[in-house]
Design a protein around this motif. Structure first.
Motif, short mmCIF file in Angstrom:
data_model
loop_
_atom_site.label_atom_id
_atom_site.label_comp_id
_atom_site.label_asym_id
_atom_site.label_seq_id
_atom_site.Cartn_x
_atom_site.Cartn_y
_atom_site.Cartn_z
N CYS A 21 -4.12 -7.81 1.05
CA CYS A 21 -3.26 -7.60 2.23
C CYS A 21 -4.03 -8.00 3.49
O CYS A 21 -5.07 -7.41 3.80
N PRO A 22 -3.53 -8.99 4.24
CA PRO A 22 -4.27 -9.45 5.42
C PRO A 22 -4.32 -8.42 6.55
O PRO A 22 -5.21 -8.49 7.40
N VAL A 23 -3.41 -7.46 6.55
CA VAL A 23 -3.41 -6.44 7.61
C VAL A 23 -3.85 -5.07 7.10
O VAL A 23 -3.82 -4.09 7.83
N GLN A 24 -4.26 -5.01 5.83
CA GLN A 24 -4.85 -3.82 5.22
C GLN A 24 -4.00 -2.55 5.40
O GLN A 24 -4.49 -1.50 5.81
N ILE A 25 -2.71 -2.66 5.05
CA ILE A 25 -1.82 -1.51 5.21
C ILE A 25 -1.45 -0.83 3.89
O ILE A 25 -0.85 0.24 3.89
N ILE A 26 -1.84 -1.41 2.77
CA ILE A 26 -1.50 -0.84 1.46
C ILE A 26 -2.59 0.14 1.05
O ILE A 26 -3.77 -0.20 1.03
N VAL A 27 -2.17 1.36 0.74
CA VAL A 27 -3.11 2.42 0.37
C VAL A 27 -2.65 3.08 -0.93
O VAL A 27 -1.52 2.90 -1.36
N GLN A 28 -3.53 3.88 -1.51
CA GLN A 28 -3.17 4.62 -2.72
C GLN A 28 -2.50 5.93 -2.31
O GLN A 28 -2.99 6.67 -1.47
N SER A 29 -1.38 6.20 -2.92
CA SER A 29 -0.60 7.39 -2.63
C SER A 29 -1.26 8.64 -3.23
O SER A 29 -2.07 8.54 -4.14
N ASP A 30 -0.86 9.78 -2.74
CA ASP A 30 -1.28 11.05 -3.33
C ASP A 30 -0.35 11.44 -4.48
O ASP A 30 -0.65 12.35 -5.24
N ARG A 31 0.78 10.74 -4.59
CA ARG A 31 1.77 11.03 -5.62
C ARG A 31 1.41 10.32 -6.93
O ARG A 31 0.79 9.27 -6.92
N PHE A 32 1.87 10.90 -8.02
CA PHE A 32 1.71 10.29 -9.34
C PHE A 32 3.08 9.83 -9.83
O PHE A 32 4.08 10.51 -9.60
N ASN A 33 3.12 8.70 -10.54
CA ASN A 33 4.39 8.29 -11.15
C ASN A 33 4.53 8.96 -12.51
O ASN A 33 3.68 9.76 -12.91
N GLN A 34 5.59 8.65 -13.23
CA GLN A 34 5.85 9.30 -14.52
C GLN A 34 4.78 9.01 -15.56
O GLN A 34 4.60 9.77 -16.50
N SER A 35 4.06 7.92 -15.38
CA SER A 35 3.00 7.58 -16.33
C SER A 35 1.65 8.19 -15.96
O SER A 35 0.67 8.01 -16.67
N GLY A 36 1.60 8.87 -14.82
CA GLY A 36 0.37 9.53 -14.41
C GLY A 36 -0.54 8.70 -13.52
O GLY A 36 -1.70 9.07 -13.31
N TYR A 37 -0.03 7.60 -12.99
CA TYR A 37 -0.83 6.75 -12.10
C TYR A 37 -0.54 7.09 -10.64
O TYR A 37 0.60 7.35 -10.27
N LYS A 38 -1.59 7.04 -9.82
CA LYS A 38 -1.38 7.14 -8.38
C LYS A 38 -0.93 5.76 -7.91
O LYS A 38 -1.64 4.77 -8.11
N VAL A 39 0.20 5.70 -7.30
CA VAL A 39 0.82 4.41 -6.97
C VAL A 39 0.40 3.90 -5.59
O VAL A 39 -0.09 4.66 -4.76
N ALA A 40 0.62 2.62 -5.39
CA ALA A 40 0.36 2.00 -4.09
C ALA A 40 1.53 2.31 -3.16
O ALA A 40 2.67 2.47 -3.60
N GLU A 41 1.23 2.37 -1.88
CA GLU A 41 2.28 2.58 -0.88
C GLU A 41 1.82 2.06 0.47
O GLU A 41 0.64 1.81 0.69
N VAL A 42 2.79 1.89 1.35
CA VAL A 42 2.50 1.57 2.74
C VAL A 42 3.03 2.75 3.56
O VAL A 42 4.22 3.06 3.49
N PRO A 43 2.16 3.42 4.30
CA PRO A 43 2.63 4.52 5.13
C PRO A 43 3.72 4.04 6.10
O PRO A 43 3.66 2.92 6.61
#
Length: 78
Positions: A21-43
């Protein structure tokens, strides 16, 4: 306004998208998906910084990111 949407059910939290990401806005979420992974998100506060470059979607191995680009104005349009 360009933006991305992460399909959380497909995201495995590898965070490759954040490395390109050229503007570095994608971060790891505090939420978990159904498979147990912390997903990527943009605040929400950073979403307006998205340039719509599609780098994140292109590098995503799980096709979990959709990019919505703002149409560019043509000459003469106001």
């Amino acid at each position: 306004m360009s933006r991305i949407a992460v399909q959380e059910d497909r995201c495995k939290g590898c965070m490759l998208c954040s490395t390109v990401c050229p503007v570095q806005i994608i971060v790891q979420s505090d939420r978990f998906n159904q498979s147990g992974y912390k997903v990527a998100e943009v605040p929400e506060a950073d979403m307006e910084k998205c340039t719509g470059c599609t780098s994140c979607a292109l590098i995503c191995p799980d096709l979990a990111i959709r990019v919505y680009r703002t149409p560019k104005k043509k000459k003469g349009d106001e």
